[in-house]
Design a protein around this motif. Structure first.
Motif, PDB file in Angstrom:
ATOM      1  N   PRO A 347       0.815  -1.219   0.000  1.00 44.54           N
ATOM      2  CA  PRO A 347       0.000   0.000   0.000  1.00 44.54           C
ATOM      3  C   PRO A 347       0.850   1.270   0.000  1.00 44.54           C
ATOM      4  CG  PRO A 347      -0.006  -1.040   2.167  1.00 44.54           C
ATOM      5  CD  PRO A 347       0.672  -1.991   1.251  1.00 44.54           C
ATOM      6  N   THR A 348       0.334   2.279  -0.661  1.00 49.64           N
ATOM      7  CA  THR A 348       0.966   3.594  -0.702  1.00 49.64           C
ATOM      8  C   THR A 348      -0.073   4.658  -0.369  1.00 49.64           C
ATOM      9  OG1 THR A 348       0.481   3.891  -3.045  1.00 49.64           O
ATOM     10  CG2 THR A 348       2.585   2.859  -2.490  1.00 49.64           C
ATOM     11  N   PHE A 349       0.422   5.838  -0.055  1.00 52.28           N
ATOM     12  CA  PHE A 349      -0.483   6.960   0.113  1.00 52.28           C
ATOM     13  C   PHE A 349      -1.042   7.343  -1.258  1.00 52.28           C
ATOM     14  CE2 PHE A 349       2.203   7.645   3.931  1.00 52.28           C
ATOM     15  CZ  PHE A 349       1.198   7.626   4.880  1.00 52.28           C
ATOM     16  N   PRO A 350      -2.210   7.976  -1.297  1.00 56.18           N
ATOM     17  CA  PRO A 350      -2.799   8.345  -2.601  1.00 56.18           C
ATOM     18  C   PRO A 350      -1.878   9.207  -3.468  1.00 56.18           C
ATOM     19  CG  PRO A 350      -4.438   8.543  -0.881  1.00 56.18           C
ATOM     20  CD  PRO A 350      -3.146   8.260  -0.194  1.00 56.18           C
ATOM     21  N   ASP A 351      -0.997  10.016  -2.853  1.00 58.89           N
ATOM     22  CA  ASP A 351      -0.119  10.872  -3.661  1.00 58.89           C
ATOM     23  C   ASP A 351       1.077  10.128  -4.215  1.00 58.89           C
ATOM     24  OD1 ASP A 351       1.323  10.467  -1.375  1.00 58.89           O
ATOM     25  OD2 ASP A 351       1.752  12.579  -0.985  1.00 58.89           O
ATOM     26  N   GLY A 352       1.171   8.821  -3.954  1.00 59.45           N
ATOM     27  CA  GLY A 352       2.254   8.010  -4.486  1.00 59.45           C
ATOM     28  C   GLY A 352       3.377   7.739  -3.522  1.00 59.45           C
ATOM     29  N   THR A 353       3.394   8.392  -2.384  1.00 61.11           N
ATOM     30  CA  THR A 353       4.446   8.167  -1.396  1.00 61.11           C
ATOM     31  C   THR A 353       4.315   6.762  -0.825  1.00 61.11           C
ATOM     32  OG1 THR A 353       4.373  10.505  -0.813  1.00 61.11           O
ATOM     33  CG2 THR A 353       5.510   9.020   0.701  1.00 61.11           C
ATOM     34  N   GLU A 354       5.414   6.003  -0.852  1.00 54.02           N
ATOM     35  CA  GLU A 354       5.378   4.630  -0.358  1.00 54.02           C
ATOM     36  C   GLU A 354       5.420   4.624   1.157  1.00 54.02           C
ATOM     37  OE1 GLU A 354       7.936   0.461  -0.713  1.00 54.02           O
ATOM     38  OE2 GLU A 354       8.060   1.985  -2.282  1.00 54.02           O
ATOM     39  N   ILE A 355       4.627   3.766   1.737  1.00 48.47           N
ATOM     40  CA  ILE A 355       4.578   3.635   3.187  1.00 48.47           C
ATOM     41  C   ILE A 355       5.713   2.720   3.637  1.00 48.47           C
ATOM     42  CG2 ILE A 355       3.187   2.869   5.140  1.00 48.47           C
ATOM     43  CD1 ILE A 355       0.723   3.509   3.491  1.00 48.47           C
ATOM     44  N   GLU A 356       6.455   3.164   4.617  1.00 55.57           N
ATOM     45  CA  GLU A 356       7.612   2.407   5.081  1.00 55.57           C
ATOM     46  C   GLU A 356       7.168   1.095   5.724  1.00 55.57           C
ATOM     47  OE1 GLU A 356      11.653   3.189   7.744  1.00 55.57           O
ATOM     48  OE2 GLU A 356      10.035   4.677   7.627  1.00 55.57           O
ATOM     49  N   ARG A 357       7.880   0.038   5.404  1.00 55.82           N
ATOM     50  CA  ARG A 357       7.527  -1.284   5.925  1.00 55.82           C
ATOM     51  C   ARG A 357       8.237  -1.537   7.253  1.00 55.82           C
ATOM     52  NH1 ARG A 357       8.068  -5.001   0.420  1.00 55.82           N
ATOM     53  NH2 ARG A 357       7.316  -3.410  -1.024  1.00 55.82           N
ATOM     54  N   SER A 358       7.614  -2.351   8.054  1.00 53.78           N
ATOM     55  CA  SER A 358       8.228  -2.746   9.322  1.00 53.78           C
ATOM     56  C   SER A 358       9.097  -3.983   9.100  1.00 53.78           C
ATOM     57  CB  SER A 358       7.146  -3.032  10.364  1.00 53.78           C
ATOM     58  OG  SER A 358       6.390  -4.167   9.980  1.00 53.78           O
ATOM     59  N   ASP A 359       9.913  -4.293  10.092  1.00 53.88           N
ATOM     60  CA  ASP A 359      10.777  -5.484   9.989  1.00 53.88           C
ATOM     61  C   ASP A 359       9.961  -6.760   9.947  1.00 53.88           C
ATOM     62  OD1 ASP A 359      12.937  -3.781  10.092  1.00 53.88           O
ATOM     63  OD2 ASP A 359      13.145  -3.931  12.277  1.00 53.88           O
ATOM     64  N   TYR A 360       8.753  -6.708  10.479  1.00 53.51           N
ATOM     65  CA  TYR A 360       7.916  -7.909  10.517  1.00 53.51           C
ATOM     66  C   TYR A 360       7.546  -8.366   9.108  1.00 53.51           C
ATOM     67  CZ  TYR A 360       3.777 -10.817  11.260  1.00 53.51           C
ATOM     68  OH  TYR A 360       2.869 -11.831  11.233  1.00 53.51           O
ATOM     69  N   TYR A 361       7.462  -7.412   8.163  1.00 51.26           N
ATOM     70  CA  TYR A 361       7.053  -7.771   6.818  1.00 51.26           C
ATOM     71  C   TYR A 361       8.083  -8.682   6.152  1.00 51.26           C
ATOM     72  CZ  TYR A 361       5.727  -7.286   1.926  1.00 51.26           C
ATOM     73  OH  TYR A 361       5.350  -7.544   0.639  1.00 51.26           O
ATOM     74  N   ASP A 362       9.353  -8.434   6.409  1.00 49.02           N
ATOM     75  CA  ASP A 362      10.409  -9.224   5.770  1.00 49.02           C
ATOM     76  C   ASP A 362      10.777 -10.471   6.556  1.00 49.02           C
ATOM     77  OD1 ASP A 362      10.688  -7.374   3.672  1.00 49.02           O
ATOM     78  OD2 ASP A 362      11.903  -6.065   4.959  1.00 49.02           O
ATOM     79  N   ALA A 363      10.258 -10.597   7.762  1.00 50.93           N
ATOM     80  CA  ALA A 363      10.573 -11.783   8.573  1.00 50.93           C
ATOM     81  C   ALA A 363       9.842 -13.003   8.015  1.00 50.93           C
ATOM     82  CB  ALA A 363      10.169 -11.535  10.021  1.00 50.93           C
TER      83      ALA A 363
END
Length: 873
Positions: A347-363
């Protein structure tokens, strides 16, 4: 009216007998049923929409098919019962009422004359009350019953008389009966001619009027306003402010009735200005911005109908947008079939800015839940309100589009280019951005135009930025459809007014397409001439705003977020950044500089010079600004010198309006002043460009200094507004320096400094004295003015006296500080040395102020006394 058989019978006794016999039909204890609501009617210039379009519906009924109704619908009948819909148009009202003839009404037909007679002024008030209540109930049975009442001449006047009854039930019944009668087309004129509108006006002005009386009275006006002639009478009376006030009533029925009257009045264009002045727009907009609520659906529809009618006017549409509503074009449900939501990507913000992922996502995860529940893998971070609203709006509109509820299914024959709806800004911005991503070219064009029209203030421009409009608009500059290109340029130009938006637009890569459009030799000529240069003007506005030479200076005082672009540029200037992101930032800065270097193209410069020579003053202003930027980044001036820049400057400086050849007829003064403003802006920009070019030895060696000096001297003496003469004076002074340097053997001293003083410096100082509210600024201006006059500049004193500068000097003498008063007295004393100035000084009213200084023995009393002795007594 009454037969002789009833002449010796007491009315109360007879009435009680009748009521006992026919209690089942005319029971006075039964309160009239509530008015029915009405079906809307179609209006050709608008189309169908559904309540979930606001995105304000419960998820439980998301897949159910909503009931649809028309934008622009006007509910013209307010009578009925059980909240069931009845006909709305005048034709339907008449025909349907004629068909509503119930058999039960014939039971009491023979007693109608008796009840009408009981309305007479000579009867007891309680009998009149019982009669009006009974007749009101009787009128609910249909058209035939109303006809039976109206066959007695003068009965309508007796009904109107009872509106002001002390009894609430009698007043309510009288208003209710008028409401029933006015629902018939043929009786509306009779009701209006009886003085009902005037009586209702007086009734509504009572501060303690009962709610039920107010409701029935306004519903009568609702019926009467269906007639255009009567609607104009209502709009031009004292009723309109009362209706607007009724929109704040606690009872929903009263709000609905008032909204219905306003909706009918809005159908007549001549009523719009009166309605807007009465404050209709803020009141009605509040219902729509609060969202759709089932219990308020009637007033919601009426408010929408009224505002849609008002929004046809360009200026009223701006007022509606200011209240937080956005006009969104209706494009048809079929156009949304190409919508493909991306549900699987991060998911990203509507203006295109990417939302930073947490470490849990890559675990690693045994069941892959970390990949499915993307929202739970985001880092916790505070999201500002604008981004939060943008996310909500995007989610609503995407859900409606997926379920097929975003617009009703209409045929192309039912759609037209002028159809639109009004949505709150949260949903409106998201809807327009969603449309930009569709495949329908007409829909894309209309959405871009709607964004340009709605971006009228900083709040709206920020809302569109957060909704992702810039991200979707910039790629469309490369679209094959020229109409879409121009619409997109217009939208980006309006959004770029905000400084942060301008930086984001540049960071999205807008420079290359704009430059290609500008220098493309295959571009049709009408691109630069279309509709008074509107298309080219918008492209140049955007390009000039991005390349504004002053923007770098302004950026030093701007601390707001620019979607990371400013941070990248700042990080690029500090390559030793500890976060390790300097390499990417340097790349972004390099790309930005590379795109800007594309401006240094001979084709671009040639096109800009052609605009200086042949375009309108507005385009000349933007072209000169871009050329100035080129002169700043091109130290060698090779590109500019290769396109004969002198010819373009010469064309700007020789406009007809600057030479005073235009007519001075008083009727043309406003038009002439507008032309002078445009010419002044172009001249100021060209003078600023000339000042920059004079820094180059190559340019100075080729320019005809004497020719340009003469042109600028004429402009300095012309009638263009004073604020545009500053750069003219600067260029003239610099030219004078070059002119004196290249011709050192001139016998006469150059008059340029004197002319600059007389036609730019002194008028500017006098204007500062007159308009500034700062005592420090006024003090600086009067001290500088005294210095100029004390030096004995030729005609300086006469210029001050003729420029209406004496009145502000007198005000400074009366209330300024010691230094300012001393300087003002010195100026007046120097002016008094010329006898021709005495009358002007005396007319300024300075003598009383001077006498007060002498009498109070202020530090300046001696100079004031000398001035008094110099002036004639």
């Amino acid at each position: 009216m009454m037969t002789s058989a009833y002449s010796n019978i007491k009315l109360p006794y007879l009435q009680n007998a009748i009521l006992n016999i026919h209690a089942e039909v005319y029971s006075c204890s039964v309160k009239p049923t509530k008015p029915r609501r009405r079906k809307p009617r179609k209006v050709s210039s608008f189309s169908v929409f559904t309540a979930p379009q606001f995105g304000l519906f419960d998820g439980s009924n998301a897949i159910s098919k909503p009931s649809s109704y028309l934008v622009g619908t006007v509910l013209t009948k307010a009578s009925g019962d059980d909240n069931e819909a009845v006909s709305a148009t005048p034709q339907q009202l008449s025909s349907n009422s004629e068909e509503s003839n119930h058999g039960s009404s014939s039971i009491g037909e023979s007693y109608v004359p008796l009840f009408v007679r009981m309305l007479g002024l000579d009867n007891d008030p309680s009998d009149r009350e019982q009669a009006i209540v009974t007749l009101w109930q009787y009128s609910q049975e249909g058209r035939k019953c109303i006809d039976n009442i109206m066959q007695f001449q003068g009965c309508i006047n007796l009904i109107v008389n009872l509106l002001q009854s002390e009894s609430t039930s009698a007043s309510e019944a009288a208003a209710g009966l008028l409401r029933s009668i006015s629902s018939i087309n043929s009786y509306r004129d009779v009701v209006a001619e009886s003085g009902a509108i005037e009586e209702i006006t007086a009734l509504l002005r009572q501060p303690s009027l009962a709610t039920q009386v107010k409701e029935q009275s306004i519903c009568t006006l609702w019926n009467l306003s269906a007639d255009q002639k009567l609607g104009q009478k209502i709009a031009n009376s004292y009723i309109l402010p009362l209706l607007v006030k009724s929109l704040d009533d606690e009872e929903m029925n009263v709000k609905e009735a008032a909204g219905g009257v306003l909706s009918n009045l809005a159908l007549t264009h001549s009523n719009h200005s009166i309605m807007v002045e009465a404050g209709v727009i803020p009141k009605l907009a509040a219902f729509l911005t609060a969202g759709f609520k089932p219990e308020a659906k009637v007033i919601w529809k009426e408010a929408l109908n009224t505002l849609v009618e008002l929004a046809k006017n360009e200026y009223y549409r701006i007022l509606i947008i200011e209240e937080g509503l956005i006009p969104v074009p209706l494009i048809g449900a079929a156009a949304y079939k190409s919508f493909t939501p991306n549900l699987k990507s991060w998911p990203t913000f509507p203006d295109g800015t990417e939302i930073e992922r947490s470490d849990y996502y890559d675990a690693p995860s045994k069941y892959g839940a970390n990949k499915v529940l993307l929202g739970l893998s985001m880092k916790n971070k505070n999201i500002d309100e604008a981004k939060e609203k943008a996310i909500i709006g995007r989610a609503r509109q995407a859900r409606l589009a997926r379920f097929g509820l975003i617009e009703p299914k209409l045929s192309q024959a039912e759609l037209s280019n002028d159809q639109f709806i009004l949505l709150p800004w949260v949903d409106g911005a998201a809807r327009l951005v969603l449309i930009l991503g569709l495949e329908d070219e007409l829909a894309i064009k209309r959405a871009a135009e709607a964004i340009a029209n709605a971006a009228i203030n900083e709040h709206m421009r920020k809302s569109f930025k957060e909704a992702g409009a810039i991200k979707n608009l910039v790629p469309l500059l490369g679209h094959r459809n020229d109409a879409i290109k121009f619409a997109v340029i217009g939208a980006l130009e309006k959004l770029s007014i905000s400084y942060s938006n301008c930086q984001i637009i540049e960071s999205q890569g807008v420079m290359s397409p704009l430059i290609n459009i500008l220098k493309n030799s295959e571009t049709p000529e009408n691109m630069m001439e279309k509709t008074s240069h509107i298309g080219a003007m918008q492209a140049l506005n955007l390009l000039a705003r991005i390349l504004d030479p002053d923007k770098e200076m302004r950026s030093k005082f701007y601390d707001g977020p620019v979607n990371g672009f400013k941070d990248k540029l700042d990080a690029a200037r500090t390559p030793d950044s500890s976060n390790g992101s300097s390499t990417g930032s340097q790349t972004s800065l390099s790309e930005a500089n590379t795109t800007r270097q594309e401006v240094l193209d001979s084709d671009v410069a040639s096109r800009l010079v052609e605009m200086l020579k042949h375009s309108s003053p507005s385009l000349q202003t933007k072209a000169a600004s871009i050329l100035e930027y080129m002169a700043i980044i091109d130290s060698d001036m090779d590109t500019i010198m290769s396109v004969n820049i002198e010819s373009g400057l010469d064309a700007v400086f020789q406009q007809k309006i600057l030479s005073g050849s235009e007519s001075d007829d008083e009727n043309q003064q406003p038009e002439i002043y507008a032309l002078q403003i445009e010419a002044g802006m172009a001249t100021s920009a060209a003078s600023r460009l000339l000042t920059k070019l004079l820094d180059s030895d190559k340019f100075r060696s080729n320019i005809n200094s004497a020719h340009f000096t003469e042109l600028l001297r004429k402009i300095l003496k012309s009638n263009i507004p004073l604020q545009y003469k500053d750069w003219v004076a600067a260029a003239l002074v610099k030219l004078g320096y070059v002119y004196g340097e290249t011709r050192p053997n001139l016998e006469l001293e150059s008059p340029i400094p004197t002319e600059v003083t007389l036609y730019e410096t002194i008028p500017r100082l006098i204007e500062q004295l007159r308009s500034s509210f700062s005592p420090e600024a006024q003090e600086a201006a009067v001290v500088e003015l005294n210095r100029i006059i004390s030096k004995g500049v030729l005609d300086a004193a006469r210029e001050v006296a003729s420029a209406e500068g004496l009145v502000p000097l007198v005000k400074i003498i009366e209330g300024g500080n010691e230094r300012a008063v001393e300087a003002a007295l010195s100026i007046l004393y120097n002016l008094s040395m010329d006898n021709e100035n005495h009358s002007v000084i005396l007319a300024s009213g300075v003598v009383p102020a001077l006498r007060r200084i002498v009498i109070s023995e202020r530090p300046q009393w001696k100079r004031a006394l000398h001035l008094l002795r110099t002036l004639p007594s």
